[in-house]
Design an enzyme around this catalytic site. Structure first.
Site, PDB file in Angstrom:
ATOM      1  N   CYS A   2       0.850  -1.194   0.000  1.00 25.12           N
ATOM      2  CA  CYS A   2       0.000   0.000   0.000  1.00 25.12           C
ATOM      3  C   CYS A   2       0.884   1.241   0.000  1.00 25.12           C
ATOM      4  O   CYS A   2       2.077   1.162   0.249  1.00 25.12           O
ATOM      5  CB  CYS A   2      -0.863   0.030   1.244  1.00 25.12           C
ATOM      6  SG  CYS A   2      -1.747  -1.512   1.496  1.00 25.12           S
ATOM      7  N   ARG A  27       1.536   1.773  -6.146  1.00 33.82           N
ATOM      8  CA  ARG A  27       1.782   0.752  -5.115  1.00 33.82           C
ATOM      9  C   ARG A  27       0.518  -0.006  -4.737  1.00 33.82           C
ATOM     10  O   ARG A  27       0.575  -1.067  -4.113  1.00 33.82           O
ATOM     11  CB  ARG A  27       2.329   1.411  -3.837  1.00 33.82           C
ATOM     12  CG  ARG A  27       3.680   2.021  -3.974  1.00 33.82           C
ATOM     13  CD  ARG A  27       4.039   2.704  -2.687  1.00 33.82           C
ATOM     14  NE  ARG A  27       4.242   1.757  -1.614  1.00 33.82           N
ATOM     15  CZ  ARG A  27       5.422   1.307  -1.217  1.00 33.82           C
ATOM     16  NH1 ARG A  27       6.503   1.747  -1.806  1.00 33.82           N
ATOM     17  NH2 ARG A  27       5.527   0.450  -0.243  1.00 33.82           N
ATOM     18  N   TRP A  74      -3.787  -1.701  -1.308  1.00 28.09           N
ATOM     19  CA  TRP A  74      -3.671  -2.945  -2.090  1.00 28.09           C
ATOM     20  C   TRP A  74      -4.135  -4.011  -1.113  1.00 28.09           C
ATOM     21  O   TRP A  74      -3.436  -4.341  -0.159  1.00 28.09           O
ATOM     22  CB  TRP A  74      -2.219  -3.144  -2.513  1.00 28.09           C
ATOM     23  CG  TRP A  74      -1.903  -4.483  -3.067  1.00 28.09           C
ATOM     24  CD1 TRP A  74      -1.409  -5.570  -2.392  1.00 28.09           C
ATOM     25  CD2 TRP A  74      -2.019  -4.898  -4.433  1.00 28.09           C
ATOM     26  NE1 TRP A  74      -1.225  -6.606  -3.248  1.00 28.09           N
ATOM     27  CE2 TRP A  74      -1.584  -6.234  -4.499  1.00 28.09           C
ATOM     28  CE3 TRP A  74      -2.452  -4.265  -5.596  1.00 28.09           C
ATOM     29  CZ2 TRP A  74      -1.570  -6.944  -5.693  1.00 28.09           C
ATOM     30  CZ3 TRP A  74      -2.430  -4.977  -6.779  1.00 28.09           C
ATOM     31  CH2 TRP A  74      -1.991  -6.290  -6.822  1.00 28.09           C
ATOM     32  N   ASN A 100       0.555  -0.263   6.329  1.00 29.96           N
ATOM     33  CA  ASN A 100       1.029  -1.059   5.200  1.00 29.96           C
ATOM     34  C   ASN A 100       1.634  -2.319   5.808  1.00 29.96           C
ATOM     35  O   ASN A 100       2.426  -2.223   6.735  1.00 29.96           O
ATOM     36  CB  ASN A 100       2.089  -0.247   4.439  1.00 29.96           C
ATOM     37  CG  ASN A 100       2.648  -1.002   3.265  1.00 29.96           C
ATOM     38  OD1 ASN A 100       2.123  -2.046   2.894  1.00 29.96           O
ATOM     39  ND2 ASN A 100       3.704  -0.469   2.687  1.00 29.96           N
ATOM     40  N   GLY A 101       1.233  -3.505   5.325  1.00 30.85           N
ATOM     41  CA  GLY A 101       1.777  -4.750   5.893  1.00 30.85           C
ATOM     42  C   GLY A 101       0.658  -5.607   6.456  1.00 30.85           C
ATOM     43  O   GLY A 101      -0.509  -5.447   6.102  1.00 30.85           O
ATOM     44  N   GLU A 481      10.672 -21.378 -17.193  1.00 34.66           N
ATOM     45  CA  GLU A 481      10.388 -19.998 -16.766  1.00 34.66           C
ATOM     46  C   GLU A 481      11.514 -19.058 -17.233  1.00 34.66           C
ATOM     47  O   GLU A 481      11.248 -17.955 -17.709  1.00 34.66           O
ATOM     48  CB  GLU A 481      10.205 -19.955 -15.243  1.00 34.66           C
ATOM     49  CG  GLU A 481      10.043 -18.578 -14.640  1.00 34.66           C
ATOM     50  CD  GLU A 481       8.878 -17.760 -15.196  1.00 34.66           C
ATOM     51  OE1 GLU A 481       8.069 -18.296 -15.952  1.00 34.66           O
ATOM     52  OE2 GLU A 481       8.819 -16.569 -14.873  1.00 34.66           O
ATOM     53  N   LYS A 485      11.031 -15.826 -19.741  1.00 30.22           N
ATOM     54  CA  LYS A 485      11.461 -14.485 -19.335  1.00 30.22           C
ATOM     55  C   LYS A 485      12.360 -13.886 -20.413  1.00 30.22           C
ATOM     56  O   LYS A 485      12.213 -12.743 -20.795  1.00 30.22           O
ATOM     57  CB  LYS A 485      12.223 -14.598 -18.006  1.00 30.22           C
ATOM     58  CG  LYS A 485      11.982 -13.525 -17.035  1.00 30.22           C
ATOM     59  CD  LYS A 485      10.782 -13.691 -16.155  1.00 30.22           C
ATOM     60  CE  LYS A 485       9.494 -13.888 -16.881  1.00 30.22           C
ATOM     61  NZ  LYS A 485       8.368 -14.200 -16.046  1.00 30.22           N
ATOM     62  N   GLU A 488      10.455 -13.065 -23.693  1.00 33.69           N
ATOM     63  CA  GLU A 488       9.459 -12.015 -23.462  1.00 33.69           C
ATOM     64  C   GLU A 488      10.071 -10.604 -23.475  1.00 33.69           C
ATOM     65  O   GLU A 488       9.492  -9.690 -24.047  1.00 33.69           O
ATOM     66  CB  GLU A 488       8.827 -12.308 -22.093  1.00 33.69           C
ATOM     67  CG  GLU A 488       7.735 -11.386 -21.657  1.00 33.69           C
ATOM     68  CD  GLU A 488       7.135 -11.816 -20.313  1.00 33.69           C
ATOM     69  OE1 GLU A 488       7.809 -12.533 -19.544  1.00 33.69           O
ATOM     70  OE2 GLU A 488       6.001 -11.416 -20.029  1.00 33.69           O
ATOM     71  N   HIS A 504      17.071 -36.555 -28.510  1.00 32.18           N
ATOM     72  CA  HIS A 504      15.984 -37.090 -29.337  1.00 32.18           C
ATOM     73  C   HIS A 504      15.575 -36.112 -30.430  1.00 32.18           C
ATOM     74  O   HIS A 504      14.502 -36.248 -31.000  1.00 32.18           O
ATOM     75  CB  HIS A 504      14.792 -37.469 -28.450  1.00 32.18           C
ATOM     76  CG  HIS A 504      15.141 -38.529 -27.454  1.00 32.18           C
ATOM     77  ND1 HIS A 504      15.403 -39.825 -27.812  1.00 32.18           N
ATOM     78  CD2 HIS A 504      15.334 -38.457 -26.111  1.00 32.18           C
ATOM     79  CE1 HIS A 504      15.731 -40.515 -26.726  1.00 32.18           C
ATOM     80  NE2 HIS A 504      15.704 -39.709 -25.679  1.00 32.18           N
ATOM     81  N   LYS A 603      -0.002  -6.657 -19.193  1.00 29.08           N
ATOM     82  CA  LYS A 603       0.167  -7.249 -17.863  1.00 29.08           C
ATOM     83  C   LYS A 603      -0.988  -8.187 -17.534  1.00 29.08           C
ATOM     84  O   LYS A 603      -0.799  -9.264 -17.001  1.00 29.08           O
ATOM     85  CB  LYS A 603       0.265  -6.128 -16.813  1.00 29.08           C
ATOM     86  CG  LYS A 603       0.535  -6.619 -15.398  1.00 29.08           C
ATOM     87  CD  LYS A 603       1.915  -7.238 -15.277  1.00 29.08           C
ATOM     88  CE  LYS A 603       2.169  -7.907 -13.954  1.00 29.08           C
ATOM     89  NZ  LYS A 603       3.309  -8.848 -14.013  1.00 29.08           N
TER      90      LYS A 603
HETATM   91  O1  M6R Z   1      -2.033 -12.774 -14.117  1.00 31.49           O
HETATM   92  P1  M6R Z   1      -1.648 -14.168 -14.507  1.00 31.49           P
HETATM   93  O2  M6R Z   1      -0.688 -14.802 -13.557  1.00 31.49           O
HETATM   94  O3  M6R Z   1      -2.861 -15.038 -14.727  1.00 31.49           O
HETATM   95  O4  M6R Z   1      -0.956 -14.008 -15.899  1.00 31.49           O
HETATM   96  C1  M6R Z   1      -0.595 -15.132 -16.648  1.00 31.49           C
HETATM   97  C2  M6R Z   1       0.380 -14.773 -17.744  1.00 31.49           C
HETATM   98  O5  M6R Z   1      -0.212 -13.879 -18.645  1.00 31.49           O
HETATM   99  C3  M6R Z   1       1.667 -14.145 -17.213  1.00 31.49           C
HETATM  100  O6  M6R Z   1       2.268 -14.963 -16.269  1.00 31.49           O
HETATM  101  C4  M6R Z   1       2.673 -13.890 -18.339  1.00 31.49           C
HETATM  102  O7  M6R Z   1       3.111 -15.091 -18.866  1.00 31.49           O
HETATM  103  C5  M6R Z   1       3.848 -13.056 -17.815  1.00 31.49           C
HETATM  104  N1  M6R Z   1       3.954 -11.868 -18.587  1.00 31.49           N
HETATM  105  C6  M6R Z   1       5.161 -13.733 -17.850  1.00 31.49           C
HETATM  106  O8  M6R Z   1       6.183 -12.929 -17.378  1.00 31.49           O
END
Ligand code: M6R
Length: 608
Positions: A2, A27, A74, A100-101, A481, A485, A488, A504, A603
């Site tokens: 927050c 925040r 938040w 906050n917390g 993962e 990253k 992306e 394979h 996002k």
């Molecule tokens: O909000 P979510 O966790 O459901 O989002 C899922 C994906 O869209 C999200 O994790 C996306 O793959 C990220 N941008 C990866 O860094």
């Protein structure tokens, strides 16, 4: 999480607070509120939703005061609403608090000290305001100390008292706050971005210190109310840098926020060797009726699910299938009331994951959500919710949400086993010990010298056109993962393979031009992964290996190694993914990419 702001001085506090909250809205933004002291009375105004709603609400009011506190929320305890928005007040209206917390023991405090009180919100914070009234002895500062003595958890608190209208009192534990020093005025905020329009002179608050702000200046005292001397620092950041805490990008800031986020995810959930969730409880009978678990999610959350499968299967011995949400709902999966569906989503609003949840409910499954956002669609519609409490994640590339999802899964795995009274007591205890070490160990990992090492690797591999990630078991899960990253944010073509699968087919693509990042931290698969690493080395690939501290073997046959500090080997994925996040970040930076908002991505993905 927050945003907090406080002001005392000659200006009208209302405009300083609204201005500061605007800077802090990134925040937390589900509700906001202010409290000021007008003619020895506390006046509170709050509103659900964006700060604009609060501005609208008070625009025709004549609120005039030289002292006030404000908050942008938040949600953690209690959904976003007017009632749950801060500030919270005592029953007699003489104290107002922003927080906050998380106050971990708020339920116990209610029972012990506040039985019979009428609470107007579902928050943990309101307990603090009630305790101030309960313990008040005519001296605000002494009363705050008494309240702090009974609080457990992490908090930044700023409080005002109608009977002592010239001052506000603030303190913090495991949660940031900074003081602003002005001429004839004093400020406090959860970060400097809220202060910069007024002052560049600031003081940092240590844990356990009590800050008393008046228009004549700020006094800092220790627990025994003795004076503490403080140095005044000058802030040189511009407004944009301040919002990012001095980091160049939100992504890097969020990587660095992980140790604090880990503390929050664990907060209040470990009791000796037992896991407890405030949000729900399950009996052995309820758990035993589930013959199968589906974990359903997208992107990074799906990758977290791949670790979750291994955790739950190992600890609770329930078969788990992990599915991409956009596939799951269209393939008529076999599920009924004997299936638990776990949906994982940072935002709690991802359309494919919401659709999968609804599909599961139509098949009479119970749904457990792991999410970051209180009051999100997924949190509202699931039967059980585990919040990861990562705090707002602004960078499109998910980092702290991923690692806190993993922690939530470890807690869940241990919890299911514990409720089923399984015999793996020692194993569970060792995992919980490892989880508790994560905040400290991860903070030690994020040092200048470690970053320099990652940057060296980024320079070495950052201009490649293709990069492969390899690993086995949980190492493979985090390799996936790592590769997501990298592609992306750096736009490099990256793929992750189960190390044993290379031969394979994919090995045909490996040449001196395809660097390989090998995750070699799982001890149970180390020897086999090492053989696969030698296979790619034999095809002239450059190899960066992520290894355990104390591993003296791997460096002999790869080009560069990066160590992960010692911790329980089962929870090590939470740490081992951090260098992968960092290397993606630095490669993207070298390539001049738009790191926080990569091309074509959003996002929160609310379309199917
Ligand atoms: O909000 P979510 O966790 O459901 O989002 C899922 C994906 O869209 C999200 O994790 C996306 O793959 C990220 N941008 C990866 O860094």
């Amino acid at each position: 999480m927050c945003g907090i702001v406080g002001y005392v001085g000659k200006r009208n506090a209302v405009s300083v607070l609204l201005d500061g909250l605007q800077k802090l809205e990134y925040r937390g933004y589900d509700s906001s509120g202010i409290a000021v002291i007008e003619q020895a009375q506390i006046v509170v105004e709050k509103s659900e939703g964006k700060l604009a709603n609060l501005r609208d609400k008070i625009k025709d009011m004549t609120l005039e005061s030289g002292i006030g506190i404000g908050h942008t929320r938040w949600a953690t305890h209690g959904r976003p609403s007017d009632a749950n928005a801060h500030p919270h007040t005592s029953q007699n209206g003489k104290f107002a608090v922003v927080h906050n917390g998380i106050v971990e023991n708020y339920l116990a405090l209610k029972e012990k000290y506040l039985a019979g009180d009428h609470f107007t919100s579902e928050t943990d914070t309101e307990v603090v305001a009630h305790l101030l009234e309960k313990f008040y002895n005519g001296n605000f500062a002494e009363t705050v100390i008494k309240v702090l003595d009974v609080l457990e958890g992490a908090y930044s608190l700023v409080m005002i008292c109608a009977d002592e209208p010239d001052k506000m009192i603030a303190c913090r534990k495991d949660s940031p706050m900074v003081l602003g020093v002005g001429e004839g005025e004093s400020f406090i905020a959860s970060d400097v971005s809220a202060l910069l329009a007024y002052t560049r002179s600031c003081m940092y608050i240590e844990e356990g210190e009590l800050c008393i702000l008046t228009q004549d200046g700020i006094t800092i005292k220790n627990h025994a109310l003795q004076l503490v001397e403080k140095e005044i620092h000058t802030i040189t950041w511009d407004a944009e840098a301040a919002e990012k805490g001095g980091f160049e990008h939100f992504m890097l800031k969020e990587i660095f926020e992980q140790p604090e986020a880990f503390k929050r995810t664990l907060s209040g959930r470990l009791h000796g060797n037992q896991v407890h969730f405030d949000e729900f409880s399950l009996t052995a009978e309820e758990i035993n009726q589930w013959q199968k678990i589906y974990i359903v999610a997208c992107g990074t959350a799906y990758h977290a699910g791949l670790v979750g499968k291994q955790v739950i299967e190992k600890l609770a011995r329930i078969p788990v299938e992990v599915e991409i949400a956009s596939e799951f709902r269209y393939r008529d999966p076999m599920m009924d009331e004997h299936t638990l569906v776990i949906v994982i989503s940072q935002s709690g609003e991802t359309a494919d994951t919401v659709a999968a949840l609804r599909e599961a409910k139509m098949h009479h499954c119970k749904v457990l959500a792991i999410t970051n956002v209180v009051g999100s669609a997924i949190a509202r519609e699931a039967d059980y919710v585990i919040y990861i409490w990562a705090g707002p994640e602004i960078s499109v590339a998910s980092t702290k949400a991923y690692t806190t999802m993993l922690i939530a899964e470890y807690l869940l795995g241990v919890y299911l086993a514990q409720q089923k009274e399984m015999a793996n007591l020692d194993e569970r205890a060792a995992i919980l010990e490892g989880l508790q070490q994560l905040p400290e160990v991860s903070a030690k990992l994020l040092t200048e010298s470690y970053l320099a090492e990652v940057q060296r690797a980024a320079e070495r591999y950052g201009m490649a056109e293709n990069i492969f990630f390899i690993g086995r078991g949980m190492d493979w899960a985090i390799a996936l993962e790592g590769s997501l990253k990298l592609k992306e944010i750096s736009y490099i073509h990256a793929e992750a393979y189960a190390a044993g699968e290379l031969k394979h087919g994919t090995l045909a693509l490996v040449t001196e031009k395809t660097p390989v990042i090998a995750i070699c931290v799982q001890k149970s698969t180390y020897d086999k992964t090492a053989s696969n690493v030698k296979e790619v080395k034999a095809r002239d690939a450059k190899v960066l290996a992520i290894i355990n501290e104390g591993d003296t073997q791997t460096a002999k046959f790869v080009d560069q190694t990066m160590e992960i500090p010692k911790i329980n080997n089962f929870v090590i994925p939470v740490l081992a993914v951090i260098p992968l996040q960092l290397i993606s970040y630095y490669i993207a930076k070298i390539r001049g990419c738009e790191i926080d908002q990569p091309r074509n991505l959003a996002k929160s993905v609310t379309v199917e």
